[in-house]
Design a protein around this motif. Structure first.
Motif, short mmCIF file in Angstrom:
data_model
loop_
_atom_site.label_atom_id
_atom_site.label_comp_id
_atom_site.label_asym_id
_atom_site.label_seq_id
_atom_site.Cartn_x
_atom_site.Cartn_y
_atom_site.Cartn_z
N UNK A 273 0.80 -1.22 0.00
CA UNK A 273 0.00 0.00 0.00
C UNK A 273 0.84 1.27 0.00
N UNK A 274 2.12 1.19 0.28
CA UNK A 274 2.91 2.40 0.51
C UNK A 274 3.07 3.24 -0.75
N UNK A 275 2.90 4.54 -0.62
CA UNK A 275 2.90 5.44 -1.78
C UNK A 275 4.22 5.44 -2.53
N UNK A 276 5.32 5.21 -1.81
CA UNK A 276 6.63 5.28 -2.45
C UNK A 276 7.04 3.97 -3.10
N UNK A 277 6.17 2.95 -3.04
CA UNK A 277 6.51 1.67 -3.64
C UNK A 277 6.79 1.85 -5.14
N UNK A 278 7.86 1.23 -5.60
CA UNK A 278 8.26 1.40 -7.01
C UNK A 278 7.51 0.46 -7.93
N UNK A 279 6.89 -0.58 -7.36
CA UNK A 279 6.20 -1.57 -8.19
C UNK A 279 4.69 -1.47 -7.99
N UNK A 280 3.96 -1.95 -8.97
CA UNK A 280 2.50 -1.98 -8.86
C UNK A 280 2.09 -3.01 -7.81
N UNK A 281 1.06 -2.74 -7.01
CA UNK A 281 0.56 -3.77 -6.08
C UNK A 281 0.25 -5.08 -6.80
N UNK A 282 0.45 -6.18 -6.08
CA UNK A 282 0.36 -7.49 -6.70
C UNK A 282 -1.05 -7.96 -7.01
N UNK A 283 -2.07 -7.32 -6.43
CA UNK A 283 -3.45 -7.73 -6.67
C UNK A 283 -4.35 -6.51 -6.66
N UNK A 284 -5.59 -6.72 -7.04
CA UNK A 284 -6.57 -5.64 -7.00
C UNK A 284 -6.75 -5.14 -5.56
N UNK A 285 -6.53 -6.02 -4.58
CA UNK A 285 -6.70 -5.62 -3.18
C UNK A 285 -5.61 -4.64 -2.75
N UNK A 286 -4.38 -4.87 -3.22
CA UNK A 286 -3.31 -3.92 -2.95
C UNK A 286 -3.57 -2.59 -3.63
N UNK A 287 -4.12 -2.66 -4.85
CA UNK A 287 -4.43 -1.43 -5.58
C UNK A 287 -5.52 -0.64 -4.88
N UNK A 288 -6.52 -1.34 -4.34
CA UNK A 288 -7.62 -0.65 -3.66
C UNK A 288 -7.12 0.08 -2.42
N UNK B 19 3.78 16.94 -10.57
CA UNK B 19 3.67 16.13 -11.80
C UNK B 19 4.87 15.21 -11.98
N UNK B 20 5.98 15.53 -11.33
CA UNK B 20 7.17 14.66 -11.37
C UNK B 20 7.32 13.83 -10.10
N UNK B 21 6.31 13.87 -9.22
CA UNK B 21 6.39 13.18 -7.93
C UNK B 21 6.23 11.67 -8.06
N UNK B 22 6.49 11.00 -6.94
CA UNK B 22 6.51 9.53 -6.99
C UNK B 22 5.14 8.88 -6.80
N UNK B 23 4.13 9.65 -6.39
CA UNK B 23 2.84 9.01 -6.15
C UNK B 23 2.28 8.44 -7.45
N UNK B 24 1.67 7.26 -7.35
CA UNK B 24 1.05 6.60 -8.51
C UNK B 24 -0.36 6.19 -8.15
N UNK B 25 -1.28 6.40 -9.07
CA UNK B 25 -2.66 5.93 -8.89
C UNK B 25 -2.82 4.65 -9.68
N UNK B 26 -3.42 3.66 -9.06
CA UNK B 26 -3.45 2.32 -9.67
C UNK B 26 -4.81 1.95 -10.26
N UNK B 27 -5.85 2.71 -9.96
CA UNK B 27 -7.18 2.38 -10.48
C UNK B 27 -7.63 3.51 -11.40
N UNK B 28 -7.74 3.22 -12.72
CA UNK B 28 -8.09 4.27 -13.69
C UNK B 28 -9.42 4.94 -13.35
N UNK B 29 -9.47 6.23 -13.59
CA UNK B 29 -10.70 7.02 -13.43
C UNK B 29 -11.28 6.99 -12.02
N UNK B 30 -10.42 6.74 -11.04
CA UNK B 30 -10.91 6.81 -9.65
C UNK B 30 -11.11 8.28 -9.29
N UNK B 31 -11.89 8.54 -8.22
CA UNK B 31 -12.09 9.95 -7.81
C UNK B 31 -10.77 10.67 -7.51
#
Length: 215
Positions: free
Chosen positions: A106-121, A168-180
């Motif tokens: 869940x950590x914002x600074x993680x360099x990899x995508x969460x391994x499941x939809x649950x991690x993404x949520x 815009x150059x920050x490390x935060x990543x959003x994993x679910x398209x079109x989320x609020x």
């Protein structure tokens, strides 16, 4: 039909045995924060079709690792969830493995995508990207962890963090398209791109927090 509400006995367990632990954490990871993450997580059940009991429990446990060093709190939190034998009442070993990984991811600074939809949520729900909430939490963290800094020192720390994480150059990543959060992040980035306006927002909320402390 997708179940949108967690089981009542699970809710009772979480609310009485798990959530009260957040009262011991700093203002950026307190009860208000975890209840917001739970609420945002449950909203995402509707758009992902994920298991509501798993989503609810992951959100409730996601920051329990703040009982140890912050830098590894996501790993510690995963271990706490995996070691809690009480959860076997509701979840299979395979579900618990996925849930542990979700907390770890869940950590914002993680360099990899969460391994499941649950991690993404939970990663998405943990992004408190409402502008005032982000500013308030960042200042609260600075005041709690760098009390030696004066107003100007807190501003410099705050500005550096905002640039590193949310710009815009920050490390935060959003994993679910079109989320609020996508729209909220865009609004925040627009503010960061205007340092004068960002400073006004910082000073306003800093003053509120200082006044709250004096009360």
């Amino acid at each position: 039909m997708i179940q949108n509400v967690p089981s009542l006995d699970l809710v009772e367990f979480i609310e009485t045995k798990i959530l009260p632990q957040y009262a011991a954490f700093d203002a950026a990871h307190n009860m208000e924060h975890v209840t917001r993450v739970i609420r945002h997580s449950l909203e995402l059940v509707k758009v992902t079709g994920a298991d509501v009991n798993m989503v609810y429990t992951i959100a409730a446990y996601h920051d329990l690792g703040m009982s140890g060093p912050r830098a590894v709190h996501h790993i510690t939190g995963g271990k706490i969830l995996a070691a809690d034998a009480r959860l076997k009442k509701w979840f299979s070993p395979e579900q618990l493995k996925v849930m542990r990984e979700a907390v770890e991811d869940h950590r914002a600074s993680a360099s990899h995508s969460p391994r499941s939809i649950y991690g993404k949520i939970v990663a998405e729900a943990d992004r408190d990207i409402e502008t005032d909430v982000v500013i308030r939490r960042t200042i609260q963290y600075g005041l709690a962890n760098y009390p030696q800094l004066d107003h100007e020192g807190q501003w410099k720390r705050f500005k550096e963090h905002m640039d590193n994480k949310y710009s815009k150059d920050g490390y935060i990543r959003l994993w679910i398209p079109n989320s609020p959060n996508a729209q909220r992040l865009n609004e925040l980035r627009n503010l960061i791109a205007q340092p004068g306006e960002l400073r006004k927002a910082f000073d306003r909320i800093y003053k509120e927090l200082e006044e709250d402390k004096r009360r």
